[in-house]
Design a protein around this motif. Structure first.
Motif, PDB file in Angstrom:
ATOM      1  N   GLY A 142      22.902  75.950 -47.675  1.00 39.41           N
ATOM      2  CA  GLY A 142      21.795  75.299 -48.358  1.00 39.41           C
ATOM      3  C   GLY A 142      22.269  74.436 -49.501  1.00 39.41           C
ATOM      4  O   GLY A 142      22.909  73.408 -49.297  1.00 39.41           O
ATOM      5  N   GLY A 143      21.963  74.845 -50.725  1.00 40.26           N
ATOM      6  CA  GLY A 143      22.263  74.020 -51.882  1.00 40.26           C
ATOM      7  C   GLY A 143      21.162  72.995 -52.103  1.00 40.26           C
ATOM      8  O   GLY A 143      20.235  72.852 -51.303  1.00 40.26           O
ATOM      9  N   ILE A 170      22.863  82.730 -49.521  1.00 43.92           N
ATOM     10  CA  ILE A 170      21.755  81.812 -49.276  1.00 43.92           C
ATOM     11  C   ILE A 170      21.380  81.128 -50.581  1.00 43.92           C
ATOM     12  O   ILE A 170      21.028  81.786 -51.566  1.00 43.92           O
ATOM     13  CB  ILE A 170      20.540  82.558 -48.692  1.00 43.92           C
ATOM     14  N   ASP A 171      21.454  79.801 -50.573  1.00 45.74           N
ATOM     15  CA  ASP A 171      21.113  79.010 -51.763  1.00 45.74           C
ATOM     16  C   ASP A 171      19.923  78.118 -51.424  1.00 45.74           C
ATOM     17  O   ASP A 171      20.068  76.937 -51.137  1.00 45.74           O
ATOM     18  CB  ASP A 171      22.334  78.187 -52.188  1.00 45.74           C
ATOM     19  N   TRP A 172      18.734  78.715 -51.445  1.00 46.52           N
ATOM     20  CA  TRP A 172      17.487  78.022 -51.123  1.00 46.52           C
ATOM     21  C   TRP A 172      16.876  77.532 -52.430  1.00 46.52           C
ATOM     22  O   TRP A 172      16.356  78.319 -53.220  1.00 46.52           O
ATOM     23  CB  TRP A 172      16.551  78.987 -50.405  1.00 46.52           C
ATOM     24  N   THR A 208      23.917  87.774 -50.015  1.00 44.50           N
ATOM     25  CA  THR A 208      23.605  87.464 -51.407  1.00 44.50           C
ATOM     26  C   THR A 208      22.785  86.182 -51.466  1.00 44.50           C
ATOM     27  O   THR A 208      22.628  85.494 -50.463  1.00 44.50           O
ATOM     28  CB  THR A 208      24.889  87.301 -52.245  1.00 44.50           C
ATOM     29  N   SER A 209      22.289  85.853 -52.665  1.00 37.66           N
ATOM     30  CA  SER A 209      21.486  84.641 -52.782  1.00 37.66           C
ATOM     31  C   SER A 209      21.560  84.079 -54.197  1.00 37.66           C
ATOM     32  O   SER A 209      21.414  84.814 -55.180  1.00 37.66           O
ATOM     33  CB  SER A 209      20.023  84.937 -52.428  1.00 37.66           C
ATOM     34  N   ALA A 210      21.787  82.774 -54.279  1.00 37.04           N
ATOM     35  CA  ALA A 210      21.678  82.045 -55.543  1.00 37.04           C
ATOM     36  C   ALA A 210      20.220  81.658 -55.737  1.00 37.04           C
ATOM     37  O   ALA A 210      19.579  81.139 -54.819  1.00 37.04           O
ATOM     38  CB  ALA A 210      22.572  80.814 -55.520  1.00 37.04           C
ATOM     39  N   ILE A 211      19.686  81.912 -56.928  1.00 39.23           N
ATOM     40  CA  ILE A 211      18.253  81.708 -57.161  1.00 39.23           C
ATOM     41  C   ILE A 211      18.013  80.952 -58.468  1.00 39.23           C
ATOM     42  O   ILE A 211      18.909  80.766 -59.290  1.00 39.23           O
ATOM     43  CB  ILE A 211      17.496  83.045 -57.202  1.00 39.23           C
TER      44      ILE A 211
END
Length: 426
Positions: free
Chosen positions: A162-163, A202-204, A239-242
């Protein structure tokens, strides 16, 4: 050839207008990142054996150190996996997030096949001093990461999808999360590189919230998607960037991050890019303040506000990591040394106006002051904000006091050649 950066700017001034325009529209498409003109490798002689593997100490829950590595950095930045080793950073890292894979057609897809697994590395470019051969099945960054893991057996690598540029595809993915999760698992566990990756990130940016892109797939879409990823990836890392928008009614409030936390090993709240020269006339403000301060342009835009809000939702602190930017954001036409000054536009940067790596700024515009747990610099008519080893030390004290799971940073190529910032983290 389009060689993208990861557009980290939140473009807050445009958010309301973008939201209004986008709510009734379909999700925006995203541009591709693949380079043109890839050429086949030629056979090369292989030098002596690789160096011995480094020993790594066990890592406690609060000691995670996660660095993002960008596939496009191998082009314009000339930053390669070998630099992670030669800078000493590999010894300090517990995890690497490889950015980015694309999200298109409801699936996880390759972001840049040439950089990822096709580029041939010569002996002097390779992590272990061994050149790629013309007929080997895997080359590129994936093979170099495999070699890095051999030197550092405890190092874990996640493939991040994503990004900012490629989050537009998550809306379609959320329509069939089970199929999306299967596609991600199949790609990450492709037999050619299954041993390289230990999970998925996941970088949504951002589910059910407006910014430059706007997704309206529903408050629960994010958690549903992560739940299917957890089923598909089993005990591997997910994991996830939020968002780190801790303002009242901000992006954290738009999604059930607390409910989704059960599916994840940890969150990476992006506690940077709160302010920048997308507000061309200012006021100048540090892009990564640890706390609020008198005169801050927007309350809730600081690391502590984001962490406090996420913890208040019931997310365990050990599932939250503190984000550090290895770069600065700046304005030009500034006469005031302290934050809050007016400007005429974005300061010149090596790759993009208004942004510059720490490794450059520490010499070109050294810090002249500190505010809210981070540093700023006024040199000539330019004004920059960025973290230094000293301010990172302050943030690490905060991380420990809050009982957070560790630290992550964007991104490895912004550090000095001897890993000055990552040493401050460790």
């Amino acid at each position: 050839m389009f060689k993208p950066h990861r557009p980290r700017a939140r473009l807050r001034a445009l958010a309301a207008a973008a939201c209004t325009a986008a709510l009734g529209a379909t999700l925006l498409g995203v541009a591709g990142m693949s380079p043109a003109g890839a050429t086949p490798a030629t056979p090369a002689a292989q030098p002596a054996a690789a160096p011995a593997a480094a020993e790594a100490a066990p890592t406690a829950a609060g000691d995670k150190v996660i660095g993002y590595f960008t596939n496009w950095g191998t082009y314009d930045r000339n930053y390669h996996v070998k630099n992670i080793e030669t800078s000493g950073s590999a010894d300090k890292l517990t995890h690497i997030n490889y950015a980015f894979g694309n999200v298109a057609g409801g699936k996880c897809t390759i972001g840049d096949s040439y950089a990822d697994y096709e580029k041939a590395y010569t002996a002097d470019q390779s992590v272990d001093g061994v050149a790629d051969t013309w007929d080997q099945p895997l080359r590129g960054n994936f093979n170099q990461l495999r070699k890095l893991k051999k030197l550092h057996p405890d190092l874990k690598i996640l493939w991040s999808f994503g990004g900012w540029t490629w989050s537009g595809g998550f809306g379609q993915a959320a329509q069939n999360p089970a199929a999306f999760a299967k596609s991600c698992r199949d790609l990450v566990e492709d037999p050619r590189w299954a041993d390289v990756f230990d999970g998925i990130d996941i970088d949504w940016e951002y589910p059910n919230a407006c910014g430059l892109t706007c997704d309206t797939s529903g408050r629960d879409a994010y958690g549903n998607l992560l739940g299917e990823l957890r089923k598909s990836f089993g005990t591997d890392l997910v994991t996830s960037a939020i968002t780190a928008d801790g303002s009242d009614g901000g992006k954290i409030d738009a999604v059930d991050y607390a409910g989704a936390a059960k599916h994840l090993d940890w969150y990476l709240p992006m506690t940077y890019d709160f302010f920048g020269a997308w507000e061309a006339k200012g006021p100048t403000a540090p892009h990564s303040p640890l706390t609020s301060y008198p005169g801050v342009p927007t309350e809730g835009f600081n690391s502590d506000a984001a962490i406090s809000k996420l913890k208040s939702l019931g997310i365990p602190p050990e599932k939250l990591l503190l984000g550090i930017g290895f770069y600065g954001r700046g304005w030009t036409g500034v006469t005031q040394s302290e934050p809050g000054g007016s400007a005429t536009g974005a300061a010149a940067g090596t790759y993009e106006a208004g942004i510059e790596d720490y490794r450059v700024l520490k010499n070109s515009c050294p810090a002249t002051g500190k505010v809210a747990g981070t540093a700023y610099a006024h040199c000539g008519t330019n004004w920059w904000s960025y973290d230094t080893p000293e301010t990172i030390g302050t943030k690490m004290n905060y991380k420990n006091e809050q009982g957070l799971g560790g630290t992550f940073f964007w991104e490895l190529s912004g550090d000095t050649g001897n890993g000055e910032l990552i040493k401050a983290i460790r």
